[in-house]
Write a protein that holds these residues in place. Structure first.
Motif, PDB file in Angstrom:
ATOM      1  N   GLN A  52       0.815  -1.220   0.000  1.00  0.00           N
ATOM      2  CA  GLN A  52       0.000   0.000   0.000  1.00  0.00           C
ATOM      3  C   GLN A  52       0.847   1.267   0.000  1.00  0.00           C
ATOM      4  N   GLY A  53       2.168   1.102  -0.095  1.00  0.00           N
ATOM      5  CA  GLY A  53       3.045   2.262  -0.162  1.00  0.00           C
ATOM      6  C   GLY A  53       3.730   2.634   1.133  1.00  0.00           C
ATOM      7  N   ALA A  54       3.492   1.864   2.199  1.00  0.00           N
ATOM      8  CA  ALA A  54       4.193   2.146   3.445  1.00  0.00           C
ATOM      9  C   ALA A  54       5.677   1.834   3.288  1.00  0.00           C
ATOM     10  N   LEU A  55       6.509   2.552   4.037  1.00  0.00           N
ATOM     11  CA  LEU A  55       7.957   2.352   3.992  1.00  0.00           C
ATOM     12  C   LEU A  55       8.355   1.477   5.170  1.00  0.00           C
ATOM     13  N   VAL A  56       8.611   0.217   4.896  1.00  0.00           N
ATOM     14  CA  VAL A  56       8.899  -0.759   5.957  1.00  0.00           C
ATOM     15  C   VAL A  56      10.405  -0.962   6.064  1.00  0.00           C
ATOM     16  N   THR A  57      10.935  -0.786   7.259  1.00  0.00           N
ATOM     17  CA  THR A  57      12.373  -0.906   7.508  1.00  0.00           C
ATOM     18  C   THR A  57      12.599  -1.819   8.700  1.00  0.00           C
ATOM     19  N   PRO A  58      13.521  -2.783   8.600  1.00  0.00           N
ATOM     20  CA  PRO A  58      13.808  -3.639   9.757  1.00  0.00           C
ATOM     21  C   PRO A  58      14.276  -2.820  10.951  1.00  0.00           C
ATOM     22  N   LEU A  59      13.803  -3.196  12.126  1.00  0.00           N
ATOM     23  CA  LEU A  59      14.194  -2.554  13.379  1.00  0.00           C
ATOM     24  C   LEU A  59      15.030  -3.549  14.180  1.00  0.00           C
ATOM     25  N   ALA A  60      16.251  -3.162  14.519  1.00  0.00           N
ATOM     26  CA  ALA A  60      17.140  -4.045  15.264  1.00  0.00           C
ATOM     27  C   ALA A  60      16.630  -4.230  16.689  1.00  0.00           C
ATOM     28  N   PRO A  61      16.998  -5.331  17.348  1.00  0.00           N
ATOM     29  CA  PRO A  61      16.582  -5.545  18.738  1.00  0.00           C
ATOM     30  C   PRO A  61      17.017  -4.371  19.618  1.00  0.00           C
ATOM     31  N   PHE A  62      16.127  -3.937  20.514  1.00  0.00           N
ATOM     32  CA  PHE A  62      16.511  -2.862  21.437  1.00  0.00           C
ATOM     33  C   PHE A  62      16.280  -3.220  22.895  1.00  0.00           C
ATOM     34  N   MET A  63      15.547  -4.298  23.146  1.00  0.00           N
ATOM     35  CA  MET A  63      15.502  -4.838  24.501  1.00  0.00           C
ATOM     36  C   MET A  63      16.744  -5.709  24.721  1.00  0.00           C
ATOM     37  N   THR A  64      17.095  -5.942  25.977  1.00  0.00           N
ATOM     38  CA  THR A  64      18.223  -6.805  26.310  1.00  0.00           C
ATOM     39  C   THR A  64      17.826  -7.718  27.457  1.00  0.00           C
ATOM     40  N   PRO A  65      18.529  -8.843  27.617  1.00  0.00           N
ATOM     41  CA  PRO A  65      18.242  -9.694  28.781  1.00  0.00           C
ATOM     42  C   PRO A  65      18.377  -8.938  30.100  1.00  0.00           C
ATOM     43  N   ALA A  66      19.337  -7.996  30.176  1.00  0.00           N
ATOM     44  CA  ALA A  66      19.525  -7.250  31.416  1.00  0.00           C
ATOM     45  C   ALA A  66      18.324  -6.349  31.710  1.00  0.00           C
ATOM     46  N   LEU A  67      17.755  -5.705  30.683  1.00  0.00           N
ATOM     47  CA  LEU A  67      16.580  -4.868  30.900  1.00  0.00           C
ATOM     48  C   LEU A  67      15.388  -5.702  31.367  1.00  0.00           C
ATOM     49  N   LEU A  68      15.151  -6.827  30.698  1.00  0.00           N
ATOM     50  CA  LEU A  68      14.027  -7.678  31.090  1.00  0.00           C
ATOM     51  C   LEU A  68      14.227  -8.223  32.497  1.00  0.00           C
ATOM     52  N   ALA A  69      15.460  -8.614  32.821  1.00  0.00           N
ATOM     53  CA  ALA A  69      15.740  -9.118  34.171  1.00  0.00           C
ATOM     54  C   ALA A  69      15.522  -8.029  35.213  1.00  0.00           C
ATOM     55  N   GLY A  70      15.885  -6.793  34.894  1.00  0.00           N
ATOM     56  CA  GLY A  70      15.675  -5.701  35.831  1.00  0.00           C
ATOM     57  C   GLY A  70      14.203  -5.484  36.130  1.00  0.00           C
ATOM     58  N   LEU A  71      13.388  -5.470  35.091  1.00  0.00           N
ATOM     59  CA  LEU A  71      11.947  -5.330  35.300  1.00  0.00           C
ATOM     60  C   LEU A  71      11.413  -6.485  36.134  1.00  0.00           C
ATOM     61  N   ASP A  72      11.855  -7.685  35.808  1.00  0.00           N
ATOM     62  CA  ASP A  72      11.442  -8.885  36.531  1.00  0.00           C
ATOM     63  C   ASP A  72      11.789  -8.755  38.013  1.00  0.00           C
ATOM     64  N   HIS A  73      13.031  -8.383  38.311  1.00  0.00           N
ATOM     65  CA  HIS A  73      13.463  -8.315  39.705  1.00  0.00           C
ATOM     66  C   HIS A  73      12.765  -7.181  40.458  1.00  0.00           C
ATOM     67  N   PHE A  74      12.486  -6.067  39.796  1.00  0.00           N
ATOM     68  CA  PHE A  74      11.753  -4.987  40.450  1.00  0.00           C
ATOM     69  C   PHE A  74      10.359  -5.460  40.846  1.00  0.00           C
ATOM     70  N   TRP A  75       9.682  -6.157  39.934  1.00  0.00           N
ATOM     71  CA  TRP A  75       8.339  -6.659  40.240  1.00  0.00           C
ATOM     72  C   TRP A  75       8.377  -7.766  41.292  1.00  0.00           C
ATOM     73  N   ARG A  76       9.451  -8.539  41.328  1.00  0.00           N
ATOM     74  CA  ARG A  76       9.574  -9.551  42.389  1.00  0.00           C
ATOM     75  C   ARG A  76       9.590  -8.883  43.763  1.00  0.00           C
ATOM     76  N   MET A  77      10.375  -7.816  43.897  1.00  0.00           N
ATOM     77  CA  MET A  77      10.435  -7.134  45.189  1.00  0.00           C
ATOM     78  C   MET A  77       9.103  -6.481  45.529  1.00  0.00           C
ATOM     79  N   ARG A  78       8.461  -5.878  44.530  1.00  0.00           N
ATOM     80  CA  ARG A  78       7.139  -5.290  44.786  1.00  0.00           C
ATOM     81  C   ARG A  78       6.180  -6.360  45.296  1.00  0.00           C
ATOM     82  N   SER A  79       6.190  -7.522  44.663  1.00  0.00           N
ATOM     83  CA  SER A  79       5.284  -8.593  45.073  1.00  0.00           C
ATOM     84  C   SER A  79       5.662  -9.158  46.440  1.00  0.00           C
ATOM     85  N   LEU A  80       6.957  -9.224  46.717  1.00  0.00           N
ATOM     86  CA  LEU A  80       7.392  -9.713  48.026  1.00  0.00           C
ATOM     87  C   LEU A  80       6.857  -8.816  49.139  1.00  0.00           C
TER      88      LEU A  80
END
Length: 472
Positions: free
Chosen positions: A291-319
């Motif tokens: 349809q004319g959209a300009l599609v460009t690949p986007l490289a990964p921008f999340m990292t295991p460290a970022l996901l782990a940080g969110l996970d650990h923050f929510w673990r402490m909140r839940s604790l």
């Protein structure tokens, strides 16, 4: 053959009420009868009260007969997630650990729906504290996916996703802090919008937490946003009131041609994307490109460290939440959540700060990644839904967030993101069964209307959809 009343979309119901082709009472009765057939198999409801629903429908019918509907959803059946307070009802948050104290007032989204005349058919199920991508709960029966009863509908808006797919009326209200609207929407083949943070006032507000519509069409999701996106002083994080035309007409001066789309196929963390899901998202990209959209690949921008940080923050909140309970109440929480939260007990103050800092770092990374684009498309989830009795796709309490790499960035970054069905794959639960695949479309902060317009454009490009299975 006429479409059964329980399958009609909200805008179709409103048109029918206006012409008196059918009434809110007839529609509500049809929805309740359909729920009776499906509910023993998918366990999506909480506080299902047919008499109360019919009473609301009769009041709506009387208003329509006078030609005086009270709001934009008068007489339209809706469901509301357990954790959205409704006056006079307990809010158990999916767990036996919470006292069943009646709420003193409707939370903002519930208040807006009631003011608009919606018929509140029931509330819907969620897992303990909303901390799982499944319907596993110590308070509710375990919800299942209508497409394959051996599998989960996702979570934490588990009952809402299952109810929407099964035809429990057209409109369903969910909440999302890491993917809890979009994941069940993807796995149940429906539309689920996580609005920009603050677009839909909620109470209590929290970083990354949003309430939003779950429906069978983008048009219905937009209709629900017209009602939900009204101001409410109780939300300290609410956006300033804004006049938005939610009619979704893709304007002639805003065609798809030239729209800049980032194609994001690798989150950079968590589970690998299954081939069928990747292929379906790439096909969606090709449809936009044609349809004319300009599609460009986007490289990964999340990292295991970022996901782990969110996970650990929510673990402490839940604790901290669990430690505030009595010993008896704490023991009643799902063991998988107790184990996950308990793993944070040895964290130092510095550990907690670093974990919390991942929320801002994720926000920055998401904003930077999106700068070159108008919209980003991706999988909603990298994987098919897990067995119905698993808490998460890994079935591991310490790896419970491995599937939210594509969804959680837009909670932390506050951008609107929607799930819309983009294809089908073979079910891992039942040979021969097909499962939906969710396409995520994310936009710049505050561009909720644009995200809905893009999703509506995709609905018109994607081709015919399969009908959801009938009750067994």
């Amino acid at each position: 053959m006429a479409t059964p009343l329980h399958q009609l979309e909200a805008h179709e119901l409103l048109a029918g009420y206006k012409t008196r082709a059918f009434s809110p009472v007839e529609v509500t009765q049809a929805v309740l009868a359909h729920i009776e057939r499906w509910e023993p198999h998918i366990a999506a409801t909480y506080l299902l009260r047919p008499d109360a629903a019919i009473t609301q429908a009769r009041a709506a019918e009387a208003r329509w007969l006078k030609g005086q509907p009270c709001g934009a959803l008068d007489g339209v059946p809706v469901t509301i997630k357990d954790n959205i307070a409704t006056q006079g009802d307990p809010t158990p948050l999916g767990t036996r650990a919470v006292p069943l104290t009646p709420a003193t007032a409707d939370a903002p989204p519930a208040a807006r729906l009631r003011e608009a005349g919606a018929v509140i058919v029931c509330k819907t199920t969620m897992p303990d504290y909303g901390m799982l991508s499944s319907g596993l709960s110590t308070f509710h029966k375990t919800s299942r996916n209508p497409w394959d009863l051996a599998l989960t509908p996702g979570g934490s808006s588990a009952g809402a996703g299952a109810a929407a797919a099964a035809g429990y009326g057209p409109l369903h209200l969910g909440t999302d802090i890491g993917g809890s609207i979009r994941l069940p929407a993807a796995w149940c083949g429906i539309v689920g919008l996580k609005p920009s943070l603050g677009r839909v006032p909620i109470d209590p507000p929290y970083m990354g937490r949003a309430a939003g519509p779950m429906a069978r069409s983008v048009q219905d999701a937009a209709l629900m946003m017209q009602v939900l996106a009204q101001p409410d002083a109780r939300d300290s994080m609410a956006l300033p009131p804004q006049a938005i035309d939610w009619s979704l007409a893709w304007r002639a001066d805003k065609p798809l041609k030239g729209v800049r789309i980032g194609l994001w196929l690798d989150a950079g963390c968590g589970l690998a994307v299954e081939p069928a899901i990747s292929a379906a998202v790439q096909h969606a990209a090709h449809l936009f490109e044609a349809q004319g959209a300009l599609v460009t690949p986007l490289a990964p921008f999340m990292t295991p460290a970022l996901l782990a940080g969110l996970d650990h923050f929510w673990r402490m909140r839940s604790l901290l939440d669990l430690d505030a309970l009595t010993a008896e109440s704490r023991a009643s929480v799902l063991p998988v959540i107790r184990d996950w939260a308990e793993s944070a007990r040895a964290m130092s103050g510095a550990d907690v700060f670093r974990a919390y800092s991942a929320t801002h770092a994720t926000r920055v990374a998401t904003q930077q990644a999106m700068q070159p684009f108008d919209y980003v498309i991706s999988p909603v989830s990298p994987n098919a839904p897990a067995p119905f009795d698993w808490p998460s796709p890994t079935n591991d309490p310490l790896r419970g967030l491995e599937h939210i790499g594509f969804t959680v960035p837009f909670n932390m970054g506050e951008q609107p993101a929607i799930s819309v069905n983009c294809g089908y794959m073979d079910s891992p639960g039942t040979p021969g069964a097909a499962l939906p695949i969710g396409l995520q479309i994310a936009g710049q902060r505050f561009d909720d209307l644009g995200v809905l317009q893009m999703a509506r454009a995709f609905e018109q490009l994607r081709g015919p959809q399969r009908k959801v299975p009938h009750p067994p």
